[in-house]
Design a protein around this motif. Structure first.
Motif, PDB file in Angstrom:
ATOM      1  N   GLY A  34       0.844  -1.189   0.000  1.00  9.62           N
ATOM      2  CA  GLY A  34       0.000   0.000   0.000  1.00  9.62           C
ATOM      3  C   GLY A  34       0.877   1.236   0.000  1.00  9.62           C
ATOM      4  N   VAL A  35       0.387   2.302  -0.623  1.00  9.46           N
ATOM      5  CA  VAL A  35       1.162   3.548  -0.650  1.00  9.46           C
ATOM      6  C   VAL A  35       0.225   4.717  -0.376  1.00  9.46           C
ATOM      7  CG1 VAL A  35       1.001   3.895  -3.155  1.00  9.46           C
ATOM      8  CG2 VAL A  35       2.937   4.857  -1.892  1.00  9.46           C
ATOM      9  N   GLY A  36       0.714   5.643   0.436  1.00 11.49           N
ATOM     10  CA  GLY A  36      -0.051   6.840   0.743  1.00 11.49           C
ATOM     11  C   GLY A  36      -0.228   7.717  -0.477  1.00 11.49           C
ATOM     12  N   LEU A  37      -1.190   8.639  -0.374  1.00  9.98           N
ATOM     13  CA  LEU A  37      -1.582   9.420  -1.541  1.00  9.98           C
ATOM     14  C   LEU A  37      -0.985  10.819  -1.603  1.00  9.98           C
ATOM     15  CD1 LEU A  37      -5.360   8.463  -1.635  1.00  9.98           C
ATOM     16  CD2 LEU A  37      -3.432   7.375  -2.803  1.00  9.98           C
ATOM     17  N   PHE A  38      -0.418  11.320  -0.517  1.00  9.93           N
ATOM     18  CA  PHE A  38       0.084  12.690  -0.544  1.00  9.93           C
ATOM     19  C   PHE A  38       1.593  12.724  -0.762  1.00  9.93           C
ATOM     20  CE2 PHE A  38      -0.598  11.332   3.808  1.00  9.93           C
ATOM     21  CZ  PHE A  38       0.530  11.735   4.500  1.00  9.93           C
ATOM     22  N   SER A  39       2.132  13.929  -0.890  1.00  6.29           N
ATOM     23  CA  SER A  39       3.512  14.109  -1.365  1.00  6.29           C
ATOM     24  C   SER A  39       4.573  13.468  -0.476  1.00  6.29           C
ATOM     25  CB  SER A  39       3.824  15.595  -1.549  1.00  6.29           C
ATOM     26  OG  SER A  39       3.730  16.276  -0.314  1.00  6.29           O
TER      27      SER A  39
ATOM     28  N   TYR B 196      -8.370   2.978  -0.390  1.00 11.28           N
ATOM     29  CA  TYR B 196      -8.861   2.335   0.829  1.00 11.28           C
ATOM     30  C   TYR B 196      -8.505   3.185   2.040  1.00 11.28           C
ATOM     31  CZ  TYR B 196      -9.870  -1.292   4.264  1.00 11.28           C
ATOM     32  OH  TYR B 196     -10.394  -2.001   5.316  1.00 11.28           O
ATOM     33  N   ASP B 197      -9.486   3.388   2.905  1.00  9.52           N
ATOM     34  CA  ASP B 197      -9.282   4.104   4.164  1.00  9.52           C
ATOM     35  C   ASP B 197      -9.132   3.069   5.274  1.00  9.52           C
ATOM     36  OD1 ASP B 197      -9.362   5.593   6.487  1.00  9.52           O
ATOM     37  OD2 ASP B 197     -11.295   6.525   6.083  1.00  9.52           O
ATOM     38  N   GLY B 198      -7.902   2.834   5.679  1.00  7.33           N
ATOM     39  CA  GLY B 198      -7.627   1.835   6.712  1.00  7.33           C
ATOM     40  C   GLY B 198      -8.212   2.183   8.067  1.00  7.33           C
ATOM     41  N   HIS B 199      -8.343   3.468   8.361  1.00  9.12           N
ATOM     42  CA  HIS B 199      -8.920   3.878   9.646  1.00  9.12           C
ATOM     43  C   HIS B 199     -10.427   3.603   9.656  1.00  9.12           C
ATOM     44  CE1 HIS B 199      -9.361   6.024  13.395  1.00  9.12           C
ATOM     45  NE2 HIS B 199     -10.348   6.719  12.860  1.00  9.12           N
ATOM     46  N   GLY B 200     -11.097   3.931   8.564  1.00  9.10           N
ATOM     47  CA  GLY B 200     -12.534   3.699   8.451  1.00  9.10           C
ATOM     48  C   GLY B 200     -12.886   2.304   7.973  1.00  9.10           C
ATOM     49  N   HIS B 201     -11.858   1.544   7.598  1.00  7.62           N
ATOM     50  CA  HIS B 201     -12.035   0.174   7.107  1.00  7.62           C
ATOM     51  C   HIS B 201     -13.034   0.110   5.952  1.00  7.62           C
ATOM     52  CE1 HIS B 201      -9.705  -1.057  10.564  1.00  7.62           C
ATOM     53  NE2 HIS B 201     -10.536  -0.368  11.324  1.00  7.62           N
TER      54      HIS B 201
ATOM     55  N   LEU C 122     -13.371  12.849   3.071  1.00 10.54           N
ATOM     56  CA  LEU C 122     -12.088  12.203   3.335  1.00 10.54           C
ATOM     57  C   LEU C 122     -11.123  13.154   4.016  1.00 10.54           C
ATOM     58  CD1 LEU C 122     -10.048   9.857   2.839  1.00 10.54           C
ATOM     59  CD2 LEU C 122      -9.567  10.905   0.633  1.00 10.54           C
ATOM     60  N   VAL C 123     -10.454  12.649   5.044  1.00 18.24           N
ATOM     61  CA  VAL C 123      -9.295  13.319   5.620  1.00 18.24           C
ATOM     62  C   VAL C 123      -8.085  12.521   5.137  1.00 18.24           C
ATOM     63  CG1 VAL C 123      -8.074  13.906   7.734  1.00 18.24           C
ATOM     64  CG2 VAL C 123     -10.570  14.128   7.631  1.00 18.24           C
ATOM     65  N   VAL C 124      -7.232  13.149   4.378  1.00 14.41           N
ATOM     66  CA  VAL C 124      -6.064  12.446   3.841  1.00 14.41           C
ATOM     67  C   VAL C 124      -5.005  12.373   4.938  1.00 14.41           C
ATOM     68  CG1 VAL C 124      -4.275  12.441   2.077  1.00 14.41           C
ATOM     69  CG2 VAL C 124      -6.584  13.186   1.493  1.00 14.41           C
TER      70      VAL C 124
ATOM     71  N   ASP D  17      -2.137   9.062   6.871  1.00 11.50           N
ATOM     72  CA  ASP D  17      -1.366   7.846   6.610  1.00 11.50           C
ATOM     73  C   ASP D  17      -2.229   6.595   6.461  1.00 11.50           C
ATOM     74  OD1 ASP D  17       1.096   9.189   6.678  1.00 11.50           O
ATOM     75  OD2 ASP D  17       1.261   8.969   8.841  1.00 11.50           O
ATOM     76  N   ASP D  18      -3.496   6.655   6.857  1.00 10.78           N
ATOM     77  CA  ASP D  18      -4.381   5.500   6.765  1.00 10.78           C
ATOM     78  C   ASP D  18      -5.043   5.357   5.395  1.00 10.78           C
ATOM     79  OD1 ASP D  18      -3.984   4.665   9.434  1.00 10.78           O
ATOM     80  OD2 ASP D  18      -5.424   6.171  10.128  1.00 10.78           O
ATOM     81  N   VAL D  19      -4.938   6.369   4.548  1.00 11.07           N
ATOM     82  CA  VAL D  19      -5.564   6.348   3.233  1.00 11.07           C
ATOM     83  C   VAL D  19      -4.500   5.950   2.209  1.00 11.07           C
ATOM     84  CG1 VAL D  19      -6.777   7.718   1.506  1.00 11.07           C
ATOM     85  CG2 VAL D  19      -7.195   8.120   3.940  1.00 11.07           C
ATOM     86  N   ALA D  20      -4.798   4.882   1.470  1.00 11.81           N
ATOM     87  CA  ALA D  20      -3.768   4.354   0.576  1.00 11.81           C
ATOM     88  C   ALA D  20      -4.373   3.757  -0.690  1.00 11.81           C
ATOM     89  CB  ALA D  20      -2.949   3.279   1.299  1.00 11.81           C
ATOM     90  N   LEU D  21      -3.513   3.658  -1.680  1.00  7.71           N
ATOM     91  CA  LEU D  21      -3.795   2.901  -2.890  1.00  7.71           C
ATOM     92  C   LEU D  21      -2.939   1.639  -2.784  1.00  7.71           C
ATOM     93  CD1 LEU D  21      -5.197   2.915  -5.698  1.00  7.71           C
ATOM     94  CD2 LEU D  21      -3.064   3.881  -6.601  1.00  7.71           C
ATOM     95  N   TYR D  22      -3.554   0.503  -3.013  1.00  7.08           N
ATOM     96  CA  TYR D  22      -2.824  -0.761  -2.889  1.00  7.08           C
ATOM     97  C   TYR D  22      -2.435  -1.281  -4.261  1.00  7.08           C
ATOM     98  CZ  TYR D  22      -3.519  -0.856   2.071  1.00  7.08           C
ATOM     99  OH  TYR D  22      -3.450  -0.555   3.410  1.00  7.08           O
ATOM    100  N   LEU D  23      -1.251  -1.848  -4.317  1.00 10.45           N
ATOM    101  CA  LEU D  23      -0.613  -2.270  -5.554  1.00 10.45           C
ATOM    102  C   LEU D  23      -0.177  -3.734  -5.441  1.00 10.45           C
ATOM    103  CD1 LEU D  23       1.857   0.758  -5.629  1.00 10.45           C
ATOM    104  CD2 LEU D  23      -0.405   0.709  -6.674  1.00 10.45           C
ATOM    105  N   THR D  24      -0.070  -4.389  -6.574  1.00 11.93           N
ATOM    106  CA  THR D  24       0.454  -5.755  -6.582  1.00 11.93           C
ATOM    107  C   THR D  24       1.529  -5.906  -7.647  1.00 11.93           C
ATOM    108  OG1 THR D  24      -1.235  -6.545  -8.119  1.00 11.93           O
ATOM    109  CG2 THR D  24      -1.710  -6.789  -5.756  1.00 11.93           C
ATOM    110  N   LYS D  25       2.319  -6.946  -7.480  1.00  6.19           N
ATOM    111  CA  LYS D  25       3.376  -7.268  -8.446  1.00  6.19           C
ATOM    112  C   LYS D  25       3.487  -8.781  -8.557  1.00  6.19           C
ATOM    113  CE  LYS D  25       8.391  -6.948  -9.122  1.00  6.19           C
ATOM    114  NZ  LYS D  25       9.643  -6.399  -8.578  1.00  6.19           N
ATOM    115  N   SER D  26       3.528  -9.261  -9.774  1.00  9.59           N
ATOM    116  CA  SER D  26       3.794 -10.687  -9.993  1.00  9.59           C
ATOM    117  C   SER D  26       5.276 -10.947  -9.770  1.00  9.59           C
ATOM    118  CB  SER D  26       3.406 -11.067 -11.416  1.00  9.59           C
ATOM    119  OG  SER D  26       3.809 -12.397 -11.681  1.00  9.59           O
ATOM    120  N   LEU D  27       5.582 -11.985  -9.027  1.00  6.16           N
ATOM    121  CA  LEU D  27       6.984 -12.308  -8.740  1.00  6.16           C
ATOM    122  C   LEU D  27       7.489 -13.461  -9.600  1.00  6.16           C
ATOM    123  CD1 LEU D  27       6.878 -12.060  -4.822  1.00  6.16           C
ATOM    124  CD2 LEU D  27       7.577 -10.308  -6.479  1.00  6.16           C
ATOM    125  N   THR D  28       6.683 -13.874 -10.592  1.00  5.46           N
ATOM    126  CA  THR D  28       7.112 -14.988 -11.450  1.00  5.46           C
ATOM    127  C   THR D  28       7.809 -14.474 -12.688  1.00  5.46           C
ATOM    128  OG1 THR D  28       4.950 -15.034 -12.530  1.00  5.46           O
ATOM    129  CG2 THR D  28       5.299 -16.529 -10.673  1.00  5.46           C
TER     130      THR D  28
END
Length: 170
Positions: free
Chosen positions: A114-119, A141-146, A155-157, A159-170
């Motif tokens: 997951g990565v935060g949205l602000f600078s 996703y808002d981790g605080h508000g689940h 929204l209050v931006v 550290d709990d607000v994030a965009l989640y990412l994935t990567k294939s490791l194959t």
């Protein structure tokens, strides 16, 4: 500079907390004591980077993410990734990420993060994109508000607000 990556151990919590306090960040000793206990229980792997025998950063692998999409898909999460400011742009973060991905690959073909949205998260956003991480398609996703955020949600931006990412490791 000699960089070494190893597992978190009993002497680390105080050292890590003090190092972050010195750069003005609140990272209490109790956090790292919890990480150590969870590592002993096998639910987390905490990796520490040392540069010339000095603490430089850390990253965690959570085998059971708190993020719902990763939970449902069984995707391990790279979590709470931090490199001290004075050690940034020296390859330490990449070494930590490489090792975290190696650890995940022992059990899964996919890594999540997951990565935060602000600078404050700008460097991480760039690093993850360069490493091949892509949005998981679930939105913000808002981790605080689940909850996943929808159009028009207030929204209050933070550290709990994030965009989640994935990567294939194959």
């Amino acid at each position: 500079m000699n960089i070494h990556i190893r597992a978190l151990d009993e002497r680390d919590p105080i050292i890590i907390s003090q190092a972050f306090t010195e750069q003005g960040w609140d990272k209490p000793v109790e956090l790292y004591l919890r990480y150590l206990e969870e590592q002993k229980q096998g639910t987390r792997v905490s990796l520490v980077a040392e540069a010339d025998h000095q603490f430089a950063g850390y990253v965690n692998v959570l085998w059971h993410s708190h993020y719902p999409f990763f939970q449902d898909q069984g995707i391990p999460e790279i979590n709470d990734f931090n490199v001290l400011i004075k050690y940034r742009r020296q390859g330490i973060g990449s070494m930590l990420m490489n090792r975290a991905e190696e650890v995940i690959k022992e059990r899964s073909d996919v890594a999540g993060i997951g990565v935060g949205l602000f600078s404050d998260y700008g460097h991480a956003q760039i690093l993850y994109a360069k490493r091949g991480y892509v949005p998981d398609g679930q939105g913000i996703y808002d981790g605080h508000g689940h909850k996943y955020l929808r159009y028009g949600d207030p929204l209050v931006v933070n550290d709990d607000v994030a965009l989640y990412l994935t990567k294939s490791l194959t």
